[in-house]
Design a protein around this motif. Structure first.
Motif, short mmCIF file in Angstrom:
data_model
loop_
_atom_site.label_atom_id
_atom_site.label_comp_id
_atom_site.label_asym_id
_atom_site.label_seq_id
_atom_site.Cartn_x
_atom_site.Cartn_y
_atom_site.Cartn_z
N VAL A 79 0.74 -1.26 -0.02
CA VAL A 79 -0.06 0.04 -0.17
C VAL A 79 0.88 1.27 0.09
N GLN A 80 1.90 1.18 0.89
CA GLN A 80 2.86 2.48 0.72
C GLN A 80 3.52 2.68 -0.82
N VAL A 81 3.81 1.44 -1.45
CA VAL A 81 4.36 1.91 -2.66
C VAL A 81 3.40 2.37 -3.67
N LEU A 82 2.18 1.84 -3.72
CA LEU A 82 0.93 2.25 -4.24
C LEU A 82 0.68 3.71 -3.92
N ALA A 83 0.64 4.18 -2.57
CA ALA A 83 0.30 5.33 -2.38
C ALA A 83 1.52 6.39 -2.94
N GLU A 84 2.80 5.98 -2.90
CA GLU A 84 3.93 6.87 -3.47
C GLU A 84 3.72 7.01 -4.69
N ALA A 85 3.34 5.74 -5.38
CA ALA A 85 3.07 6.27 -6.97
C ALA A 85 1.93 6.90 -7.40
N TYR A 86 0.76 6.87 -6.58
CA TYR A 86 -0.44 7.68 -6.58
C TYR A 86 -0.05 8.98 -6.41
N MET A 87 0.77 9.17 -5.28
CA MET A 87 0.82 10.61 -4.91
C MET A 87 1.89 11.22 -6.05
N LEU A 130 -11.94 7.06 -3.24
CA LEU A 130 -12.22 6.31 -4.58
C LEU A 130 -11.42 6.37 -5.54
N ASP A 131 -10.87 7.50 -5.74
CA ASP A 131 -9.51 7.48 -6.61
C ASP A 131 -8.43 6.68 -6.24
N PHE A 132 -8.19 6.57 -5.00
CA PHE A 132 -6.70 5.84 -4.85
C PHE A 132 -7.14 4.28 -4.90
N ILE A 133 -8.48 3.87 -4.31
CA ILE A 133 -8.99 2.64 -4.51
C ILE A 133 -8.84 1.97 -6.02
N LYS A 134 -9.31 2.99 -7.00
CA LYS A 134 -9.53 2.88 -8.41
C LYS A 134 -8.26 2.62 -9.00
N SER A 188 -6.40 -0.77 -10.89
CA SER A 188 -6.11 -0.47 -12.19
C SER A 188 -4.70 -1.14 -12.82
N GLU A 189 -4.55 -1.06 -13.89
CA GLU A 189 -3.68 -1.84 -14.53
C GLU A 189 -2.07 -1.53 -13.91
N GLU A 190 -1.95 -0.19 -13.93
CA GLU A 190 -0.67 0.34 -13.32
C GLU A 190 -0.50 -0.16 -11.93
N GLN A 202 -12.42 -8.47 -10.09
CA GLN A 202 -12.91 -7.33 -10.32
C GLN A 202 -14.33 -6.77 -10.67
N GLU A 203 -14.96 -8.26 -11.00
CA GLU A 203 -16.69 -7.98 -11.03
C GLU A 203 -17.25 -7.29 -9.39
N GLU A 204 -16.42 -8.11 -8.67
CA GLU A 204 -17.26 -7.88 -7.30
C GLU A 204 -16.45 -6.41 -6.87
N ASN A 205 -15.65 -5.92 -7.26
CA ASN A 205 -15.07 -4.57 -6.97
C ASN A 205 -16.08 -3.50 -7.41
N LYS A 206 -16.28 -3.91 -8.83
CA LYS A 206 -17.23 -2.98 -9.53
C LYS A 206 -18.55 -2.83 -8.66
#
Lengths: 283, 297, 298
Positions: free
Chosen positions: C40-48, C262-266, C270-272, C290-294
């Motif tokens: 999650v931290q790496v995801l957060a850094e990439a997102y930010m 929502l943005d962060f979860i998306k 996502s592919e990235e 992915q279905e369940e997530n939608k």
């Protein structure tokens, strides 16, 4: 003859005890100093952690510790001083005051985690400050309060009564006599005691773990209501919770060294001031 | 006349301010006990008191049956504390004796601040050293696979309790009237015999008080034991087993517990037990010191 | 040492600290699973990097801590490596929090031993028996005559709970298990302990260059005696369920996710984001996830 041998062996044992203690301390300082020293640099002290905290520095932790200690000081220092002044100068020395004094002194022996529990329920929950610098600072302030009260009282007790009586005899009121004849002489002792207490607070982890310290924050706290990173908690996290502990071990050492240096500097300042004071008193 | 009444007013105001301040401080500090008590009581609605104190199993999140017994952690705390005292008391009294009887005053001036510095090392740093330094060493020496156990905790706690024991014991030894030692020496005893048979017995209550204060410190330590004792909740089998103390249990579980559940209240109950134990130990030590000082004067 | 000077100095210090009191800057708080914290931290850094206006604070503490925080209202997103218990969902609803759950990665929960241990595969039952304290010597599972040294997590850990449910058959852990603070401590412990056994998220077993960490060995697990044993590194085995201890990794929000949450979860799903999941050693989510997530985004 037997007496001499026993004495020799006996004193030898005592020397061994002393050397053991000194050796352990040296071992600590050497281990942390050497392994931590390799990591310390201006970048380490001034930058934020990067790459999942495997690189970068510990500046947010230093700043966080600094900020929370200021809050601690705001709660513990004035209140400690004034309470000590009241207890020592104004209150009648009854059984009640003795009990109060005893209770205060013994509260400094209560485990830091218990203060943490109290902080969670009072500051975080009931008063709704949430996990923040304010909650953590107030919790640490409570932890330090018994210490500051006791240290101030010791300083006040050391002033001979003749000082107070002299002023009173000249027609001063009680407060005037305290202000001119007691406080100026007690203040250095009080303040050194405060600094020691604050240095203890800066190194505490348990009270801040659940009241505001955070694992990783992307930005510095901008207000008292924000969470913060702190040196002791950072060390704990780097040593036990981090996802790559062997890799960041050197950084943990660096954090330990910075924390130690901070506390050592505060302690050293107090020792020097006290030493100077004692020399003045002797002369 | 106006000036004096203004001064009198100021005096009363200052006195009132100081009084309020003092009362507030006392109320807050005493309030800690009542808050803890108040928050622990709900736990006993669901947990049987006998089970709480006598059961060896602490497993509040068990899918089988939630258990709230603190016996194992109390015994663990006591074990690691007694182990620490076994190390710190002889060495501590030894150093105190050395400083008061044998050392040159210059040595004293240097060693005393050093001992204070040792006292200032934060518990998290000591715990850290327990993991990186003492753990592997203990594992090697005892042929264990892993050095996170009660012995590690005892050694670290001994290091933390020693400065307290040293400085208060030394103060007590120094307070023994010179007349005692001089009389002993005059009768032909050696310095060592004087120390062992005259000074230490004379300073005994002060030394006991010092040991109790050190004990209180060891019981209440959190971070050190949290990091270095392995945290296995089982009833300890020996000094080489991993143990979990009361303080560590609170520190581990306080973060995950939803507020206002039985588990939450039970953690406060442990906190209350800790508070009472440390407060009583410190109180006894304080009373001993007080009685001792009174006697000497 | 003038009293007045000290007082003035003090007031100045207080003003400095008081500053913008309670001018709270909104940071998204993600709390929870230690297994997921690195991911999650790496995801957060990439997102930010692309969204500097939405800062994200990542805290660990274990799945239980994250869920408790979500219930207590002290975090925006809880990461958890086990599903929420019914009790927790009810408690959340009682407090007005309706958790929406998203699967952001798949983990092959790995059982590790010290590299010196001759044992390399075990049946699920045996692992359960070891952790329940029923098997206490390695020779009972085909190893040397060594005592078993158990490493595990603490009760705030999702991994602890998941393991308890799926491998221990919902029975109590052995009280002799050393309860470590995080996956990394288990790895450290087992790599130094010849008799050690531990369980960690698969992402932790690998080094930054994708090879298994020094000092540990990953055990191949068979569903029952006679079945083939699979490794958690085997993506096909994890997907098909042949590797019996696979589990989804979740993030839950309080109520319908909106705005930055929502943005962060998306981003995470996502592919990235999923590329990052793979890089960190976990497995990307499948189409049914992915279905369940939608569905849960509504």
């Amino acid at each position: 003859m037997k007496k001499k041998i026993t004495q020799f062996l006996g004193f030898f044992f005592l020397r061994v005890c002393l050397y053991t203690v000194l050796a352990v301390l040296l071992l600590f300082l050497f281990d942390i100093g050497s392994k931590g020293g390799k990591v310390i640099s201006w970048e380490f002290l001034s930058q934020a952690p990067r790459r999942g905290m495997t690189e970068g520095g510990i500046f947010p932790a230093i700043m966080g510790t600094f900020l929370v200690t200021i809050i601690t000081a705001i709660l513990a220092v004035p209140m400690g001083m004034f309470t000590a002044i009241y207890l020592n100068e104004y209150a009648k020395q009854t059984r009640l005051t003795r009990i109060i004094r005893l209770s205060i002194r013994n509260l400094s022996g209560v485990p830091s985690i218990v203060y943490g529990l109290f902080g969670v329920i009072l500051f975080v929950n009931v008063l709704r400050f949430g996990t923040s610098i304010l909650s953590a600072g107030l919790t640490l302030g409570l932890l330090t309060l018994p210490w500051t009260i006791t240290a101030s009282e010791e300083a006040l007790k050391a002033i001979p009564n003749s000082y107070r009586e002299g002023a009173l005899a000249l027609g001063a009121t009680q407060w005037q006599s305290i202000r001119t004849n007691v406080l100026p002489y007690a203040l250095p002792g009080m303040l050194t005691g405060m600094v020691l207490g604050l240095s203890r607070a800066a190194g505490e982890t348990a009270p801040i773990m659940f009241t505001g310290a955070a694992f990783y924050l992307p930005f510095l706290p901008k207000s008292l209501g924000d969470q913060f990173m702190a040196l002791p908690y950072h060390l704990y996290v780097m040593a036990t919770q981090h996802h790559a502990i062997s890799q960041v071990r050197p950084l943990a050492y660096g954090t330990a060294l910075v924390l130690l240096l901070l506390i050592l500097i505060m302690n050293l300042a107090v020792i020097i001031v006290r030493y100077r004071l004692r020399r003045v008193k002797r002369e | 006349m106006k000036r004096t009444s203004w001064i009198k007013l100021k005096e009363s105001a200052i006195r009132a301010f100081l009084f309020t301040n003092g009362i507030l401080a006392v109320v807050i500090l005493v309030g800690i006990f009542f808050f803890l008590l108040y928050t622990s009581i709900p736990a006993f609605r669901e947990v049987n008191i006998k089970e709480f104190f006598l059961s060896k199993n602490w497993d509040p999140t068990s899918p089988v049956k939630a258990e709230f017994g603190i016996l194992s952690m109390v015994v663990s705390t006591l074990m690691v504390t007694l182990g620490a005292l076994a190390i710190a008391v002889p060495i501590g009294i030894g150093v105190a004796s050395y400083l008061s009887d044998v050392a040159h005053w210059r040595v004293r001036e240097v060693v005393k601040p050093i001992v204070e510095v040792l006292a200032g090392i934060p518990s998290v740093v000591v715990g850290f050293l327990g993991i990186v330094l003492f753990g592997p060493a203990i594992a090697e020496v005892f042929g264990l696979s892993n050095g996170l156990n009660a012995i590690n905790g005892s050694i670290l706690l001994a290091i933390m309790a020693m400065p307290t024991i040293i400085s208060i014991s030394e103060d007590s030894l120094n307070a023994v009237p010179r007349a005692y030692s001089e009389a002993s020496l005059a009768l032909g005893a050696s310095r060592w015999q004087t120390l062992i048979r005259v000074k230490i017995p004379a300073a005994l209550s002060g030394i006991i008080a010092a040991v109790m204060l050190g004990m209180g410190r060891a019981i209440g330590e959190t971070m050190t034991v949290l990091m270095a004792t392995g945290n296995a909740p089982a009833f300890p089998k020996s000094f080489l087993s991993s143990i979990r103390t009361m303080t560590a249990t609170i520190a581990i579980e306080l973060g995950e517990v939803p507020y206002y559940t039985t588990h939450y209240y039970a953690l406060f109950a442990i906190g209350l037990v800790l508070f009472v134990i440390t407060f009583v130990v410190n109180l006894i030590s304080d009373i001993i010191l007080h009685k001792y000082q009174e006697r000497e004067l | 040492m003038n009293f007045r000077k000290v007082l003035i100095g003090f007031i100045c210090l207080s003003l400095l600290a008081a500053g913008p009191v309670f001018a709270k800057k909104k940071m998204i708080q993600v709390k929870g699973s230690d297994t997921m914290v690195n991911l999650v931290q790496v995801l957060a850094e990439a997102y930010m990097e692309k969204n500097r206006q939405n800062p994200i604070a990542v805290l660990g503490g274990g799945s239980g801590t994250g869920i408790a925080a979500l219930i207590n209202g002290t975090c925006d997103i809880a990461s958890h490596s086990r599903p929420m218990k019914n009790k927790e969902i009810e408690m959340a609803k009682d407090r007005g929090v309706i958790p929406h759950r998203f699967i952001i990665a798949v983990d092959g929960l790995s059982v590790i031993v010290n590299e010196k241990n001759p044992v390399s595969k075990m049946v699920m039952d045996q692992i359960g028996a070891i952790y329940r304290g029923e098997i206490t010597n390695w020779k009972e599972v085909g190893g040397a005559d060594w005592p078993v040294s158990l490493y595990g997590r603490q009760s705030n850990s999702g991994t602890y709970v998941f393991f308890q449910e799926h491998v221990l058959g919902n029975q109590n852990y052995s009280q002799d298990m050393k309860q470590m603070n995080g996956n990394a401590q288990i790895i450290e412990g087992v790599s130094k302990d010849k008799y050690g056994i531990g369980y960690v998220g698969v992402g932790y077993t690998l080094d930054s260059d994708g090879t298994v960490r020094k000092g540990i060995k990953i055990i191949m697990v068979a569903k029952n005696a006679g079945a083939t044993a699979y490794s958690p590194l085997d993506k096909a085995a994890v997907d098909s369920g042949d590797y019996p201890v696979a589990r989804p990794l979740f993030q839950s929000s309080a109520g319908t996710p909106q705005g930055a949450v929502l943005d962060f979860i998306k981003f995470a799903i996502s592919e990235e984001g999923q590329e990052i999941v793979e890089r960190e050693g976990f497995f990307p989510i499948g189409s049914s996830h992915q279905e369940e997530n939608k569905k849960n985004m509504k």
